[in-house]
Scaffold this motif. Structure first.
Motif, short mmCIF file in Angstrom:
data_model
loop_
_atom_site.label_atom_id
_atom_site.label_comp_id
_atom_site.label_asym_id
_atom_site.label_seq_id
_atom_site.Cartn_x
_atom_site.Cartn_y
_atom_site.Cartn_z
N LYS A 150 -26.62 34.72 -10.52
CA LYS A 150 -25.14 34.52 -10.41
C LYS A 150 -25.34 33.17 -10.03
N PRO A 151 -24.36 32.17 -10.45
CA PRO A 151 -24.02 30.77 -10.05
C PRO A 151 -23.22 30.85 -8.79
N ARG A 152 -23.54 29.95 -7.93
CA ARG A 152 -22.54 30.04 -6.75
C ARG A 152 -21.11 29.84 -6.95
N GLN A 153 -20.45 30.50 -6.17
CA GLN A 153 -18.92 30.38 -6.25
C GLN A 153 -18.66 28.86 -6.01
N GLY A 154 -17.91 28.11 -6.83
CA GLY A 154 -17.28 26.61 -6.89
C GLY A 154 -16.02 26.67 -6.81
N VAL A 384 -29.50 20.18 -13.06
CA VAL A 384 -28.09 20.06 -12.38
C VAL A 384 -26.87 20.41 -13.20
N LEU A 385 -26.82 19.83 -14.22
CA LEU A 385 -25.59 20.00 -15.26
C LEU A 385 -25.79 21.60 -15.65
N GLU A 386 -27.01 21.91 -16.39
CA GLU A 386 -27.23 23.39 -16.59
C GLU A 386 -26.74 24.46 -15.73
N GLN A 387 -26.93 24.27 -14.40
CA GLN A 387 -26.87 25.17 -13.35
C GLN A 387 -25.40 25.00 -12.66
N ASN A 388 -24.64 23.84 -12.50
CA ASN A 388 -23.57 23.84 -11.96
C ASN A 388 -22.28 23.30 -12.58
N ALA A 390 -20.12 24.46 -14.57
CA ALA A 390 -19.16 25.41 -14.70
C ALA A 390 -18.59 25.59 -13.54
N THR A 391 -19.10 25.11 -12.29
CA THR A 391 -18.47 25.25 -11.02
C THR A 391 -18.12 23.99 -10.11
N ASP A 392 -18.75 22.88 -10.54
CA ASP A 392 -18.82 21.86 -9.57
C ASP A 392 -18.32 20.43 -10.34
N ASP A 393 -17.52 19.63 -9.60
CA ASP A 393 -17.22 18.35 -10.27
C ASP A 393 -18.41 17.56 -10.58
N LEU A 394 -18.04 16.43 -11.23
CA LEU A 394 -19.26 15.55 -11.77
C LEU A 394 -20.04 14.81 -10.47
N VAL A 395 -19.09 14.43 -9.51
CA VAL A 395 -19.57 13.45 -8.32
C VAL A 395 -20.29 14.50 -7.58
N VAL A 401 -28.17 15.47 -7.73
CA VAL A 401 -29.32 14.94 -8.36
C VAL A 401 -29.79 13.91 -7.47
N ASN A 402 -29.32 13.13 -6.83
CA ASN A 402 -29.45 12.06 -5.73
C ASN A 402 -30.48 12.95 -4.67
N ASN A 403 -30.02 13.89 -4.17
CA ASN A 403 -30.78 14.68 -3.27
C ASN A 403 -32.41 14.98 -3.67
#
Length: 440
Positions: A150-154, A384-388, A390-395, A401-403
């Motif tokens: 389950k993806p984390r709550q965003g 990162v796009l695949e996993q997040n 649906a919940t997180d903004d681009l920045v 990705v940087n990390n």
């Protein structure tokens, strides 16, 4: 706003933009609390009457449940009876919102017998439903074996004055330029593994509801031609535009965005020329909409060996055995970096808004690419796009990705640090299509 009301506005946007004079509606919308004065001033500054009408309808979709009926009232007051009738004829009946002090009691839906078993022989009415929805009303319970996936709550993804509108279908156009095979006289090596990057990002942006076009092995003039053609398209029906360039890169003289990417003929195109094609002045149909550039190319020839930190600070990851650089020495050709040979690519324009340029590496440094698995940056971005998405903004996702990329090492020694130049004014949330809806 109710999704049904939002759909009605979108379906009738053409008529509203064609017929409305927004200036007649501002006072009514302000007095009803639909917009603030700052919001109205922003709409007024968007341009012509049609531009203001278009922006008004877009911003209206981001307001609360009372915005649609208040808009209908304003239309009638200002003499747009036919438009009000058109919108009202499609609108569902609006149920009054229950007051917390006087809740409306509604019966529960019929449930299977094995879940609710009323006493035999009794005909008592159904139990009361709580006034406020419970967690079970909002989130279906996942099966135990899928709980870990389950993806984390965003952040809740609502359109608002803080978020870009990103619900057009398709969301926008995505141009991918994939330079793999370079002409011999350019003295640039072929970029093995770049096709892997290209395939990943083509699939990824299709899954984010973009129409994707891929161009392979473009020369300097062909790169500029494709960007010019993209800028001349009508993006009115879209909410966003994406450009991805996979190539060799170098440093370049700049006043805004650093770096340049190479055509397969060995001539570099400065990044600030690339972004200028889609800025608000040269592409009016993208004014106020996000323009995103993703660059997998070196920013220069310097290798980063990193610095020591405690073992708890990072979780180091080793790059592949076939890591290569997308690096070329700093360009010294003033002709190839000319900013004045086309009127739509001048360097004297104001700093553009609504543009984000994501670089695979820090300006001046090399960018690593595995010939078997693709580049560190693209592989991580895709994941990162695949996993997040649906919940997180681009920045936020670009920081992820940087990390992740910062913890990879080439040959156990060299590092890489992606980064971005961000001129976005709002949060950007992508659409995330289910697999069954992704275009082939």
């Amino acid at each position: 706003m109710d999704p049904k009301h939002k759909t009605i506005l979108q379906r009738n946007r053409t008529n509203l933009v064609k017929d409305l004079d927004p200036s007649t509606l501002y006072d009514g919308l302000l007095s009803r609390g639909v917009f603030t004065q700052d919001m109205i001033d922003e709409i007024k500054s968007s341009g012509t009457r049609r531009d203001q009408a278009r922006q008004l309808v877009r911003d209206l979709e981001t307001r609360g449940s009372r915005a649609f009926p208040a808009f209908l009232e304003c239309l009638r007051e200002c003499g747009y009876e036919s438009l009000a009738l058109l919108l009202h004829s499609e609108a569902p009946v609006i149920q009054p919102v229950p007051s917390p002090l006087n809740p409306v009691i509604r019966p529960l839906p019929v449930c299977p017998v094995d879940i609710r078993k009323p006493d035999k022989g009794h005909s008592s009415p159904p139990k009361e439903v709580p006034v406020y929805p419970t967690e079970i009303d909002l989130i279906p319970s996942p099966s135990p074996e899928k709980e870990s996936l389950k993806p984390r709550q965003g952040r809740t993804r609502r359109d608002s004055i803080q978020n870009y509108k990103m619900d057009a279908s398709p969301c926008g156009l995505c141009l991918i330029i994939n330079n793999v095979e370079f002409e011999q006289h350019s003295e640039l090596k072929n970029r093995k593994g770049s096709d892997i990057d290209c395939d990943k990002l083509e699939r990824r942006f299709k899954s984010l509801n973009f129409n994707v076009v891929v161009k392979r092995n473009l020369k300097y003039k062909q790169i500029r031609h494709e960007l010019s053609a993209l800028a001349k398209k009508d993006h009115s029906a879209y909410d966003c535009c994406v450009v991805v360039i996979l190539s060799h890169g170098t440093e370049a003289t700049h006043s805004r965005f650093p770096g340049a990417v190479y055509g397969v003929d060995g001539s570099p195109v400065p990044v600030q020329i690339i972004t200028n094609y889609l800025n608000g002045q040269h592409c009016p149909s993208l004014q106020g909409k996000p323009k995103l550039f993703f660059l997998q190319a070196c920013g220069g020839g310097e290798k980063d060996t990193g610095f020591e930190v405690s073992p708890d600070e990072v979780q180091p990851s080793m790059g592949g055995a076939d890591d290569q650089m997308d690096a070329i020495p700093t360009s010294s050709s003033s002709d190839s970096l000319s900013m004045s040979d086309e009127p739509d690519a001048r360097a004297t324009l104001p700093t553009p808004s609504d543009i984000l340029v994501s670089y695979s590496t820090f300006p001046g440094y090399v960018s690593w690419r595995d010939t078997q698995a693709g580049s560190w940056y693209v592989e991580t971005l895709d994941h990162v796009l695949e996993q997040n998405a649906a919940t997180d903004d681009l920045v936020t996702m670009l920081m992820m990705v940087n990390n992740e990329v910062s913890q990879i090492s080439a040959k156990g020694l060299y590092k890489q640090m992606p980064g971005s130049f961000n001129f976005l004014r709002k949060l950007l949330y992508f659409q995330a299509l289910p697999p069954s809806h992704i275009p082939r």
